[in-house]
Design an enzyme around this catalytic site. Structure first.
Site, PDB file in Angstrom:
ATOM      1  N   ASN A 256      10.553 -69.190  86.351  1.00 33.49           N
ATOM      2  CA  ASN A 256      11.731 -68.334  86.470  1.00 33.49           C
ATOM      3  C   ASN A 256      11.300 -67.117  87.285  1.00 33.49           C
ATOM      4  OD1 ASN A 256      13.977 -66.673  86.104  1.00 33.49           O
ATOM      5  ND2 ASN A 256      14.249 -67.271  83.963  1.00 33.49           N
TER       6      ASN A 256
ATOM      7  N   LYS B  67       8.450 -65.381  85.118  1.00 37.83           N
ATOM      8  CA  LYS B  67       8.158 -65.936  83.806  1.00 37.83           C
ATOM      9  C   LYS B  67       7.888 -67.422  83.953  1.00 37.83           C
ATOM     10  CE  LYS B  67      11.949 -64.675  81.790  1.00 37.83           C
ATOM     11  NZ  LYS B  67      12.970 -64.565  80.727  1.00 37.83           N
TER      12      LYS B  67
ATOM     13  N   HIS C  98      24.282 -65.688  85.992  1.00 35.81           N
ATOM     14  CA  HIS C  98      23.902 -65.882  84.582  1.00 35.81           C
ATOM     15  C   HIS C  98      24.414 -67.215  84.049  1.00 35.81           C
ATOM     16  CE1 HIS C  98      23.869 -61.201  84.161  1.00 35.81           C
ATOM     17  NE2 HIS C  98      22.660 -61.647  84.474  1.00 35.81           N
TER      18      HIS C  98
ATOM     19  N   LEU D 274      24.981 -59.472  77.994  1.00 32.39           N
ATOM     20  CA  LEU D 274      24.832 -58.025  78.180  1.00 32.39           C
ATOM     21  C   LEU D 274      23.356 -57.664  78.164  1.00 32.39           C
ATOM     22  CD1 LEU D 274      27.618 -56.835  75.694  1.00 32.39           C
ATOM     23  CD2 LEU D 274      27.856 -57.383  78.125  1.00 32.39           C
ATOM     24  N   GLY D 275      22.794 -57.454  79.342  1.00 28.95           N
ATOM     25  CA  GLY D 275      21.415 -57.008  79.470  1.00 28.95           C
ATOM     26  C   GLY D 275      21.378 -55.862  80.449  1.00 28.95           C
ATOM     27  N   ASN D 276      20.318 -55.773  81.255  1.00 26.61           N
ATOM     28  CA  ASN D 276      20.350 -54.802  82.354  1.00 26.61           C
ATOM     29  C   ASN D 276      21.408 -55.219  83.361  1.00 26.61           C
ATOM     30  OD1 ASN D 276      19.289 -52.466  83.758  1.00 26.61           O
ATOM     31  ND2 ASN D 276      18.507 -53.915  85.259  1.00 26.61           N
ATOM     32  N   GLY D 277      21.540 -56.538  83.561  1.00 31.21           N
ATOM     33  CA  GLY D 277      22.682 -57.110  84.267  1.00 31.21           C
ATOM     34  C   GLY D 277      23.655 -57.643  83.237  1.00 31.21           C
TER      35      GLY D 277
ATOM     36  N   ARG E 252      23.655 -50.986  87.892  1.00 34.37           N
ATOM     37  CA  ARG E 252      24.712 -51.415  88.811  1.00 34.37           C
ATOM     38  C   ARG E 252      26.054 -50.851  88.372  1.00 34.37           C
ATOM     39  NH1 ARG E 252      22.991 -57.524  88.111  1.00 34.37           N
ATOM     40  NH2 ARG E 252      20.933 -57.485  89.116  1.00 34.37           N
TER      41      ARG E 252
END
Length: 413
Positions: free
Chosen positions: A7, A14, A186, A215-218, A247
Site C-alpha cells: 500500500n 505499508k 477510499h 473519516l481520517g485525515n482524508g 484539505r
C-alpha cells in the site's frame, strides 16, 4: 496461499503478508508480517518498522534510492530476525493498492504491461499516488521476478458504477469527454466496511442501504445500495466533499477565480493552500489532528471551536445528501482514524438524524467500540463503528482473483 500486500503512498508505504488456507476466514486475521516505510521521517533517511508475531524492529536507513530501500525491506521477509519465509518464491501473489483506475477499471485486475501503461497514463489524475503505486509494482518485478503474479486493486473501482447523474459535473460536455467526472476515492475502505457491516448485522449486503463515513485525515462518504456505491463525496480528485485534516473539501470555484484575479494567486499556491493549509488545520490554526483541536477547544480556543463546528456541519450536510440518494438508510457506519476513535464526532453527527428514529447508545459510543453496533436496541437505524482494514481487503481480492484463475485453468486442462 501467501499474499503480500503493498500500500504505497508518496511519503509512506505499508506492507503486510497474509497466509490463507483453503478458504477465506470470516474474521480478518492478523498478518504474519507487517512493515512500514516512512520516507518523510528524517530528510535523506527512511524509517523502517517491521513487526511479526515474535519480533519488532525499527531502523533508519540513508536513502540512496527508493528502490534500494524497498529491496531491503522485502529481503526482511526471508532474512534476519523478522524472516517468516524461507525464500521469495514462497510468495504466491502480490496485491497493490492503486489509487486511480479511471474509467478503465471497475474490478481488480492482474497486472501486465498494458495495465502498467494505463496506471502510468492515469498518473495525471493522481500525481502523488499512481507513480508511487507503479514504483511498487516495478520493485516487485525487479527483486522478486516476473513469475510472481501481481494484482492491482483500485481505490476508485468501487465507485465506478455511480450513475452518470451523480458522477458527471454540470460543465461543458467537452470536459466530460476529456474524462472529467466524479471518480471517488477510499473505495477499498468503503467496500470493506459495507461487507463487514452486512456480516455484523447478519444481513444480505444486497438488501441494505448503507452510508459509510470514512473519516481520517482524508474524509469521504459513500451511499451504498444493493452492494454498490451509488454516490460519494470525493470527486475528480480527493479534494472534493467533506472538510478534512488539511484539505478544504468543496468550496465555491468562484473563490479560486477571485484569488487568481485579485490577489495574483498561482495554480501552485492554490494547490498548496487548498490541499495542505486548509481544513481543520487552516481554520483552527492549531493542527490537522482532531485530537489537538479538541485540546485547544478545552482551552477556550474559539478558532478551534469554529473548526469543529464547520466539520460537523458539513458532515451532517453530506450525510443528508447520501440519505437522499438512497431514499432511506438501514445503517450509518463510522470508520478510519476519526470515525473509529472520536466519540464526540459520532455523537454530534448523529444528533441531527433523530427524526429518522436513530438513537445512539451513549455508553457504547464512549466505550471505544470496534466492529460494534452502538445504536440503542429500539433505534430504527443501526450505527456501526468498523475498523477499516484496507490491506486485508486487498488480500481478499487477490485470493478471489487467483482462486478464480486456478479454477479456470483446472477446467481448461
Amino acid at each position: 496461499m501467501k499474499i503480500l500486500v503493498l500500500n504505497a503512498g508518496s511519503s509512506s508505504q505499508k506492507s503486510c503478508l497474509y497466509s490463507i488456507d483453503d478458504r477465506l476466514p470470516n474474521e480478518p486475521p492478523e498478518p504474519m508480517w507487517e512493515a512500514a516505510i516512512d520516507w518523510a521521517h528524517h530528510p535523506g533517511f527512511a524509517e523502517i518498522k517491521v513487526k511479526t508475531a515474535t519480533e519488532e524492529l525499527t531502523e533508519e536507513i540513508e536513502v540512496k534510492s527508493r528502490l534500494e530501500i524497498m529491496a531491503h525491506l522485502l529481503s526482511m521477509l526471508w532474512q534476519g530476525k523478522t524472516a517468516v519465509l524461507n525464500h521469495p518464491t514462497d510468495i504466491d501473489v502480490v496485491g497493490h493498492r492503486v489509487v486511480q483506475g479511471g474509467q478503465e477499471y471497475s474490478q481488480p485486475v492482474q497486472i501486465d504491461q498494458t495495465v502498467k501503461a494505463t496506471i502510468d497514463r492515469l498518473s495525471t489524475l493522481a500525481p502523488n499516488h499512481n507513480p508511487a503505486n507503479l514504483e511498487g509494482i516495478e520493485a516487485i518485478e525487479q527483486f522478486l521476478g516476473t513469475e510472481i503474479p501481481q494484482i492491482a486493486v483500485f481505490d476508485t473501482a468501487f465507485h465506478r458504477q455511480i450513475p452518470d447523474a451523480a458522477a458527471i459535473y454540470p460543465v461543458p460536455y467537452a470536459w466530460v469527454e476529456q474524462g472529467i467526472r466524479r471518480y471517488g476515492f477510499h473505495g477499498i475502505s468503503h467496500q470493506y466496511c459495507a461487507e463487514r457491516a452486512a456480516h455484523l448485522l447478519q444481513r444480505n449486503l444486497e438488501d441494505l442501504r448503507l452510508i459509510v463515513c470514512h473519516l481520517g485525515n482524508g474524509c469521504s462518504l459513500s451511499a451504498i445500495a444493493q452492494g454498490h456505491s451509488v454516490d460519494t463525496t470525493m470527486g475528480f480528485t480527493p479534494l472534493d466533499g467533506l472538510m478534512m485534516g488539511t484539505r478544504s473539501g468543496s468550496v465555491d470555484p468562484g473563490i479560486l477565480i477571485h484569488l487568481m484575479r485579485q490577489e495574483g494567486y498561482s495554480v501552485d499556491r492554490l494547490d498548496r493552500e487548498l490541499n495542505r493549509e486548509s481544513g481543520l488545520k487552516g481554520i483552527s490554526g492549531v493542527s490537522a489532528d482532531l485530537r489537538q483541536v479538541m485540546k485547544a477547544i478545552a482551552d477556550n480556543n474559539s478558532q478551534a471551536q469554529l473548526a469543529l463546528d464547520i466539520y460537523i456541519h458539513r458532515l451532517r450536510a453530506y450525510i443528508g445528501a447520501m440519505l437522499a440518494s438512497l431514499g432511506g438508510v438501514d445503517a450509518l457506519i463510522f470508520t478510519a482514524g476519526v470515525g473509529e476513535n472520536s466519540a464526540i464526532v459520532r455523537s454530534l453527527a448523529c444528533e441531527s438524524f433523530g427524526f429518522l428514529g436513530l438513537k445512539l447508545d451513549a455508553h457504547k459510543n464512549e466505550n471505544r467500540p470496534v466492529d460494534q453496533d452502538i445504536a440503542t436496541t429500539d433505534s430504527t437505524v443501526r450505527v456501526l463503528v468498523i475498523h477499516t482494514q484496507e490491506d486485508w481487503a486487498i488480500a481478499q481480492e487477490c485470493y478471489r482473483l487467483r482462486a478464480k484463475h486456478v479454477s479456470l485453468h483446472e477446467k481448461q486442462s
